[in-house]
Design an enzyme around this catalytic site. Structure first.
Site, mmCIF file in Angstrom:
data_model
loop_
_atom_site.group_PDB
_atom_site.id
_atom_site.type_symbol
_atom_site.label_atom_id
_atom_site.label_comp_id
_atom_site.label_asym_id
_atom_site.label_seq_id
_atom_site.Cartn_x
_atom_site.Cartn_y
_atom_site.Cartn_z
ATOM 1 N N ILE A 94 0.853 -1.039 -0.011
ATOM 2 C CA ILE A 94 0.123 0.003 -0.137
ATOM 3 C C ILE A 94 0.889 1.168 -0.001
ATOM 4 C CG2 ILE A 94 -1.808 1.255 1.356
ATOM 5 C CD1 ILE A 94 -2.842 -1.485 2.473
ATOM 6 N N ASP B 142 11.688 2.267 5.945
ATOM 7 C CA ASP B 142 11.222 0.698 5.939
ATOM 8 C C ASP B 142 12.630 0.066 5.902
ATOM 9 O OD1 ASP B 142 10.585 -1.813 4.930
ATOM 10 O OD2 ASP B 142 8.532 -0.743 4.004
ATOM 11 N N PRO C 176 2.245 -2.620 9.439
ATOM 12 C CA PRO C 176 1.534 -3.656 10.318
ATOM 13 C C PRO C 176 1.439 -3.050 11.764
ATOM 14 C CG PRO C 176 3.598 -4.850 9.457
ATOM 15 C CD PRO C 176 3.579 -3.421 8.852
ATOM 16 N N THR D 297 -4.294 4.882 7.849
ATOM 17 C CA THR D 297 -5.343 3.992 7.272
ATOM 18 C C THR D 297 -4.817 2.491 7.828
ATOM 19 O OG1 THR D 297 -3.872 3.749 5.307
ATOM 20 C CG2 THR D 297 -5.852 5.328 5.327
ATOM 21 N N ARG E 54 -3.630 0.718 11.271
ATOM 22 C CA ARG E 54 -4.296 -0.033 12.313
ATOM 23 C C ARG E 54 -4.118 1.200 13.287
ATOM 24 N NH1 ARG E 54 -6.299 -2.752 9.481
ATOM 25 N NH2 ARG E 54 -5.996 -5.365 9.243
ATOM 26 N N ASP F 113 -8.497 6.415 8.889
ATOM 27 C CA ASP F 113 -9.497 5.160 8.439
ATOM 28 C C ASP F 113 -9.895 4.070 9.645
ATOM 29 O OD1 ASP F 113 -11.346 4.287 6.743
ATOM 30 O OD2 ASP F 113 -9.967 2.729 6.178
ATOM 31 N N GLU G 224 -12.025 0.682 17.540
ATOM 32 C CA GLU G 224 -12.912 0.470 16.592
ATOM 33 C C GLU G 224 -13.980 -0.719 16.811
ATOM 34 O OE1 GLU G 224 -10.268 0.509 13.233
ATOM 35 O OE2 GLU G 224 -11.252 -1.217 12.634
ATOM 36 N N HIS H 226 -13.135 2.609 8.263
ATOM 37 C CA HIS H 226 -12.303 1.354 7.961
ATOM 38 C C HIS H 226 -13.000 1.035 6.632
ATOM 39 C CE1 HIS H 226 -9.464 -1.688 9.455
ATOM 40 N NE2 HIS H 226 -9.543 -1.746 8.354
HETATM 41 P P1 NAI Z 1 2.877 -4.928 3.441
HETATM 42 O O1 NAI Z 1 3.326 -6.160 4.466
HETATM 43 O O2 NAI Z 1 3.002 -5.027 2.086
HETATM 44 O O3 NAI Z 1 3.638 -3.418 3.868
HETATM 45 C C1 NAI Z 1 4.091 -3.361 5.269
HETATM 46 C C2 NAI Z 1 5.438 -2.655 5.221
HETATM 47 O O4 NAI Z 1 6.000 -2.081 6.528
HETATM 48 C C3 NAI Z 1 6.615 -3.740 4.787
HETATM 49 O O5 NAI Z 1 7.301 -2.865 3.780
HETATM 50 C C4 NAI Z 1 7.427 -3.642 6.184
HETATM 51 O O6 NAI Z 1 8.780 -3.863 5.663
HETATM 52 C C5 NAI Z 1 6.940 -2.250 6.785
HETATM 53 N N1 NAI Z 1 7.538 -2.280 8.379
HETATM 54 C C6 NAI Z 1 7.295 -3.056 9.105
HETATM 55 N N2 NAI Z 1 7.764 -2.389 10.021
HETATM 56 C C7 NAI Z 1 8.092 -1.346 10.115
HETATM 57 C C8 NAI Z 1 8.702 -0.162 10.866
HETATM 58 N N3 NAI Z 1 8.798 -0.368 12.207
HETATM 59 N N4 NAI Z 1 9.070 0.857 10.204
HETATM 60 C C9 NAI Z 1 8.854 0.844 8.690
HETATM 61 N N5 NAI Z 1 8.404 0.166 8.175
HETATM 62 C C10 NAI Z 1 8.128 -1.023 8.758
HETATM 63 O O7 NAI Z 1 1.390 -4.383 3.934
HETATM 64 P P2 NAI Z 1 0.217 -3.613 3.084
HETATM 65 O O8 NAI Z 1 -0.350 -4.655 2.296
HETATM 66 O O9 NAI Z 1 0.910 -2.504 2.788
HETATM 67 O O10 NAI Z 1 -0.584 -3.074 4.511
HETATM 68 C C11 NAI Z 1 -0.159 -2.248 5.437
HETATM 69 C C12 NAI Z 1 -1.124 -2.054 6.599
HETATM 70 O O11 NAI Z 1 -2.407 -1.477 5.910
HETATM 71 C C13 NAI Z 1 -1.640 -3.494 6.966
HETATM 72 O O12 NAI Z 1 -0.688 -4.191 7.859
HETATM 73 C C14 NAI Z 1 -3.029 -3.313 7.559
HETATM 74 O O13 NAI Z 1 -3.061 -3.024 8.839
HETATM 75 C C15 NAI Z 1 -3.296 -2.163 6.757
HETATM 76 N N6 NAI Z 1 -4.535 -2.125 5.765
HETATM 77 C C16 NAI Z 1 -5.768 -1.425 6.121
HETATM 78 C C17 NAI Z 1 -6.630 -1.771 5.254
HETATM 79 C C18 NAI Z 1 -8.074 -0.400 5.416
HETATM 80 O O14 NAI Z 1 -9.248 -0.848 4.769
HETATM 81 N N7 NAI Z 1 -7.898 0.600 5.719
HETATM 82 C C19 NAI Z 1 -6.998 -2.642 4.293
HETATM 83 C C20 NAI Z 1 -5.576 -3.347 3.898
HETATM 84 C C21 NAI Z 1 -4.719 -3.248 4.948
#
Ligand code: NAI
Length: 336
Positions: free
Chosen positions: A155, A174, A206, A232, A234, A258, A263, A295
């Site tokens: 994202i 990252d 995450p 957006t 958590r 979001d 929530e 959300h």
């Molecule tokens: P992803 O797993 O593809 O990317 C997460 C990134 O965060 C990774 O590149 C990881 O290396 C990095 N990361 C982890 N710990 C870190 C830190 N301490 N500092 C900097 N970077 C760090 O996950 P994706 O698909 O991009 O989703 C991200 C989050 O979005 C999900 O964990 C979920 O909580 C949230 N989400 C929210 C939605 C909504 O409807 N609002 C829908 C889908 C996901």
């Protein structure tokens, strides 16, 4: 496979039924969230299918195992609400939907930034009342502003592309920099540098013990005055009372959420005729420069279709004991 599907809304039922048109699985659609109290509703099923606000703590997983349930199919990418250690000890398989549409969430982030900046939520109300005056609606050019992206996974990387398209300077943090982002000119910085250098900060990590309340009072203090903060991912990535304090003194200029740490039980429900008991959320909703959505980042047709199709495939892989490409375990918490 017979599957108890929790937290079901009409749209979930519609997309899951379409994805399961071959009748591979028997879905039992349940409106309630999965909790200690509602676990019993899964009796007679082989697996449960859950969403972001369902309870998958140790005590609930133990109840499910006692009912003979061996699999959990998450309809989400995030899995911070699952006790993976307990799942592993109990021999339960957990699968998720890792990348159903990063565009859906990234585009929602951009929507929050644009709406807050140009005060669309206020302009909409004002014009409907016949007030066409512009006082209080002044925004800023996005062009040339610095956008700080915390986490450039699926994202975050997508959001970086969108903001580069507006002519923003994009910086990111990252532990695993994305070569695609780097090639497009995204500069990777340590978190505190990013916070100091950004006009807009957007969170895409995450929720883990390391990122719990990542944005606290100390981190807010190093941000630029009047910063735009978008979350957006958590709710617990943010220390909400600290952020409210920063809104009160104008340190944070705009806040787009979001997600919210409390929530569960509120988001996805209609509270328009009920009293909201959460004073922190109620306070957030009083600020003119705060935009909260419930959300809905994931909520596009394309994303719902992908979620449903991947969920059906995940369940089939579980049933056939095939390789679970989307399994999350303690050893593979990223599901890769
Ligand atoms: P992803 O797993 O593809 O990317 C997460 C990134 O965060 C990774 O590149 C990881 O290396 C990095 N990361 C982890 N710990 C870190 C830190 N301490 N500092 C900097 N970077 C760090 O996950 P994706 O698909 O991009 O989703 C991200 C989050 O979005 C999900 O964990 C979920 O909580 C949230 N989400 C929210 C939605 C909504 O409807 N609002 C829908 C889908 C996901």
């Amino acid at each position: 496979m017979r599957v108890a599907v929790y937290s079901v809304k009409s749209y979930d039922e519609q997309f899951l039924a379409a994805a399961n048109s071959s009748g591979a699985h028997e879905f039992v659609f349940l409106e309630p969230r999965l909790t200690e109290e509602t676990a019993l509703l899964a009796q007679g099923s082989d697996a449960v299918c859950t969403f972001v606000n369902d309870d998958l703590s140790e005590v609930v997983l133990e109840k499910l195992v006692r009912l003979g349930i061996r699999g959990v199919a998450l309809r989400s990418a995030g899995f911070n609400h699952v006790d993976l250690a307990a799942a592993s000890r109990l021999g339960m398989q957990v699968v998720r939907v890792p990348d159903y549409s990063p565009h859906a969430v990234a585009e929602h982030c951009a929507t929050l930034v644009l709406a807050l900046n140009r005060k669309i939520h206020r302009a909409y109300q004002r014009v409907r009342e016949g007030n066409f005056a512009l006082g209080g609606l002044m925004g800023f050019d996005l062009y040339g502003k610095s956008v700080g992206i915390v986490g450039t996974g699926q994202i975050g990387a997508c959001f970086a592309d969108i903001m580069l398209g507006f002519g923003c300077r994009v910086v990111a943090t990252d532990p695993f920099p994305d070569p695609h982002c780097e090639a497009r000119g995204v500069e990777y910085l340590p978190l505190d540098r990013l916070l100091r250098d950004s006009d807009i900060v957007s969170l895409h990590v995450p929720l883990t013990p390391e990122t719990d309340r990542l944005i606290n009072a100390e981190r807010v203090a190093v941000m630029r005055d009047g910063v735009t903060l978008i979350n957006t991912s958590r709710g617990r990535l943010i220390d909400t009372p600290a952020v409210i304090q920063a809104l009160k003194i104008g340190k944070i200029g705009y806040l787009g959420l979001d997600v919210y740490e409390e929530e569960e039980g509120v988001f996805f429900e209609d509270y328009s005729e009920r009293v909201l008991h959460d004073d922190v959320l109620a306070r957030l909703l009083t600020f003119p420069n705060v935009l909260v959505t419930g959300h809905q980042g994931f909520f596009t047709e394309e994303a719902l279709q992908n979620i449903a199709e991947t969920t059906v495939n995940n369940l089939s892989a579980m049933e056939n004991a095939s390789t679970l490409v989307n399994e999350v375990t303690l050893e593979r918490p990223d599901g890769q």
